[in-house]
Design an enzyme around this catalytic site. Sequence first.
Site, mmCIF file in Angstrom:
data_model
loop_
_atom_site.group_PDB
_atom_site.id
_atom_site.type_symbol
_atom_site.label_atom_id
_atom_site.label_comp_id
_atom_site.label_asym_id
_atom_site.label_seq_id
_atom_site.Cartn_x
_atom_site.Cartn_y
_atom_site.Cartn_z
ATOM 1 N N ASP A 190 92.180 -24.901 32.217
ATOM 2 C CA ASP A 190 93.106 -25.992 31.901
ATOM 3 C C ASP A 190 94.324 -25.790 32.783
ATOM 4 O O ASP A 190 94.422 -24.763 33.468
ATOM 5 C CB ASP A 190 93.486 -25.995 30.409
ATOM 6 C CG ASP A 190 93.786 -27.408 29.904
ATOM 7 O OD1 ASP A 190 94.685 -28.057 30.461
ATOM 8 O OD2 ASP A 190 93.124 -27.857 28.940
ATOM 9 N N HIS A 267 93.152 -32.317 33.617
ATOM 10 C CA HIS A 267 93.576 -31.005 33.104
ATOM 11 C C HIS A 267 93.286 -29.921 34.132
ATOM 12 O O HIS A 267 92.836 -28.823 33.764
ATOM 13 C CB HIS A 267 92.855 -30.689 31.787
ATOM 14 C CG HIS A 267 93.474 -31.362 30.596
ATOM 15 N ND1 HIS A 267 94.609 -30.900 29.986
ATOM 16 C CD2 HIS A 267 93.112 -32.480 29.914
ATOM 17 C CE1 HIS A 267 94.918 -31.701 28.965
ATOM 18 N NE2 HIS A 267 94.037 -32.678 28.903
ATOM 19 N N GLU A 323 91.557 -37.064 28.776
ATOM 20 C CA GLU A 323 92.955 -37.305 29.141
ATOM 21 C C GLU A 323 93.233 -37.355 30.640
ATOM 22 O O GLU A 323 94.277 -36.886 31.093
ATOM 23 C CB GLU A 323 93.860 -36.246 28.483
ATOM 24 C CG GLU A 323 93.824 -36.327 26.970
ATOM 25 C CD GLU A 323 94.789 -35.358 26.296
ATOM 26 O OE1 GLU A 323 95.565 -35.810 25.461
ATOM 27 O OE2 GLU A 323 94.756 -34.153 26.599
HETATM 28 C C1 ACM Z 1 91.881 -32.722 23.562
HETATM 29 O O1 ACM Z 1 92.470 -32.388 22.526
HETATM 30 N N1 ACM Z 1 92.557 -33.118 24.634
HETATM 31 C C2 ACM Z 1 90.448 -32.698 23.652
#
Ligand code: ACM
Length: 682
Positions: A190, A267, A323
């Site tokens: 991440d 991410h 996201e």
């Molecule tokens: C998440 O909580 N972005 C999967």
Amino acid sequence: MRRILLLPLLAAFACQQPAPLDKCITPRPQQVETLGGVLNLERPLHLATEVPEAEAAMLAGYLTATDLPLADPLSADDRARLPELRLAYSDDASLPVSEEGYRLTVSRRGVEILSRGDAGLFYGLQTLLQLHDHYGQALPCVRITDAPRFPYRGLHLDVSRHFFDKEFVKKQLRMMARLKLNRFHWHLTDGAGWRIEIDRYPLLTEVAAWRHGSTWQAWRDGGYRYARHDDPEATGGYYTKAEIREVVALADSLHITVIPEIEMPAHSEEVLAVYPALSCSGRPYTTGDFCIGNEATFEFLENVLTEVMELFPSKWIHIGGDEASKTGWTSCPKCRERMRHEGLTTVDQLQSYAIHRISDFLAQHGRRLIGWDEILDGGLAPDAVVMSWRGEEGGRKAAAAGHDVVMTPGSHCYFDGYQDNPTTEPQAFSGYLPLRKVYAYDPAPETMPGHERIQGVQANLWTEYIPTPQQAEYMLYPRLFALAEVAWSDPARMDYTDFHRRALDLTARARRAGYNAFDLTNEQGERLESLGEVDHLARGCRVDYATPWSDRYPAAGVATLTDGIRGSWSYNTRWQGFLESDVEVTIDLGQNRELHEVTADFIQWFSAWVWLPKQVEIALSDDGREFRTIATLRNDYPEHAERPEFRAFGWQGADRGRYVRYRAIHNGRPGGWLFTDEIIVR
Ligand code: ACM
Ligand code: ZN
């Protein structure tokens, strides 16, 4: 199959057995028959496994590390004298169909565990160990027939936002096994740090695994910078391949599949800081999204996944998918060319293109893609598994369309939220998720179309606000006990009061075993004000809104502020939200009244961008036109304070009026909220 002869006589004692036996086992088993009598374990059990040698050795090794009394290897004569612990496969029709199911029989002569598969034998042993924990040397004779509700029973751990070493991971795997959990979702990459050694891309572990600022706040306040591993200020870390193999091997022996997650297409700030050519801008620190137009992106991702697949035998490989901002894609020449060439018209379709390609790549290697529910946007890849986190909607849609789904909605499965009073608990991230609420979750109610496609449920531990292993355990336990029961047990046999009693016991045991579990005996519980109704002069009175509430947090609409019902610790329950706006309302009391108090509560919840008002003004009127201000209250709670705060802003005195105007002034933060629940007039 062998004996465990049950004398008919024993049945007569069954109804005299005092304690409901299954009530010491978590997750609660399906079927428990009390047989009467006791197996005395003062003489150790001799282990008799009828399974392949490797499996037998694994089971024996596992049991040696428990406190179940087991005899050393024996002569045949000795064996005959000691009670037996027999573990054997069986395909008897009366056994559960699932290979994870088992039948455990404790009789005066010994213990027998039968199952169709290794996992079932292992879970039968777990049940036996819990009986032993509870009853010590005098095991009650019992027959337990048990199988899980769901095949997927998961725990997720984010090791990017904070790094947790392999010993910590192994410790949690051992607890998972005790709870019959069987999937460990390892969030290895991440923006806050890359955590897995990849031979082909050394910068991932020389730089992208390290940063300046060990806590989330320090890293954020320092501008989210990465560091070289040999920088004396660097904090972070990663798992070597040898460490990963060690964790996977332990998990395998505990019947836990480790599902690695490699985040894409978003991410990925840490990757793009060290390999900036893979971003649309070509420059580091500009985005977390890979450039989808660039073939080099796919070459990188496939090379990484190739090394990942060598380490993880899991059929399912998690590729994130959540996201993506997608903003760089619209102006990037490479992304636009990709869209033109592929006939794509939206950036959602561009993301879907990337996910399809990766899904095909995994399929060519015999694996299957799983991703967060954004992989639905722009069209889901045919065989992909959806992990539903933005509520249940995505999961329900995918299940109804015939896709496999794992439920993990933020509302019930995000263990980074507060488990108790958020004004006194250590700082956490999202909302309020007490044990009771985790327990109440049903991932697949029978009325839900496609419920049979729900493979299971998972708890997620995101670690922005979890800087230490102690804090991670504090957030996991006892809530993971509840999740385990949600995942395993028949909802018809679930009961919170009964579970809570067991959770107290399990929590105490976990703490004794060195897990830093939240002390459930000290749970304060829900916000007291929300538990009863409040009676006051304005109750039921009409409220005129000069500023509208937001459709996203309407609570009970126009009735909210005078219905006598007050909000809970969750800002999204019974609180009315006002976005980038003051709250200005006027209450008509119906007649001129003598007044002594006007007050309302507000919240500050930094991570949700909810703020206390800058100032509150309270005014009275006899006719609804001419108002006189009776109080102006300034807020002195600091705006930068990240700990949630619930505060009353009120006036007390002696006055009269028919109309009460309450005005709370927004602090002006873009995107900021005001939340209030009731205007109390006395
Ligand atoms: C998440 O909580 N972005 C999967
Ligand atoms: Zn691009």
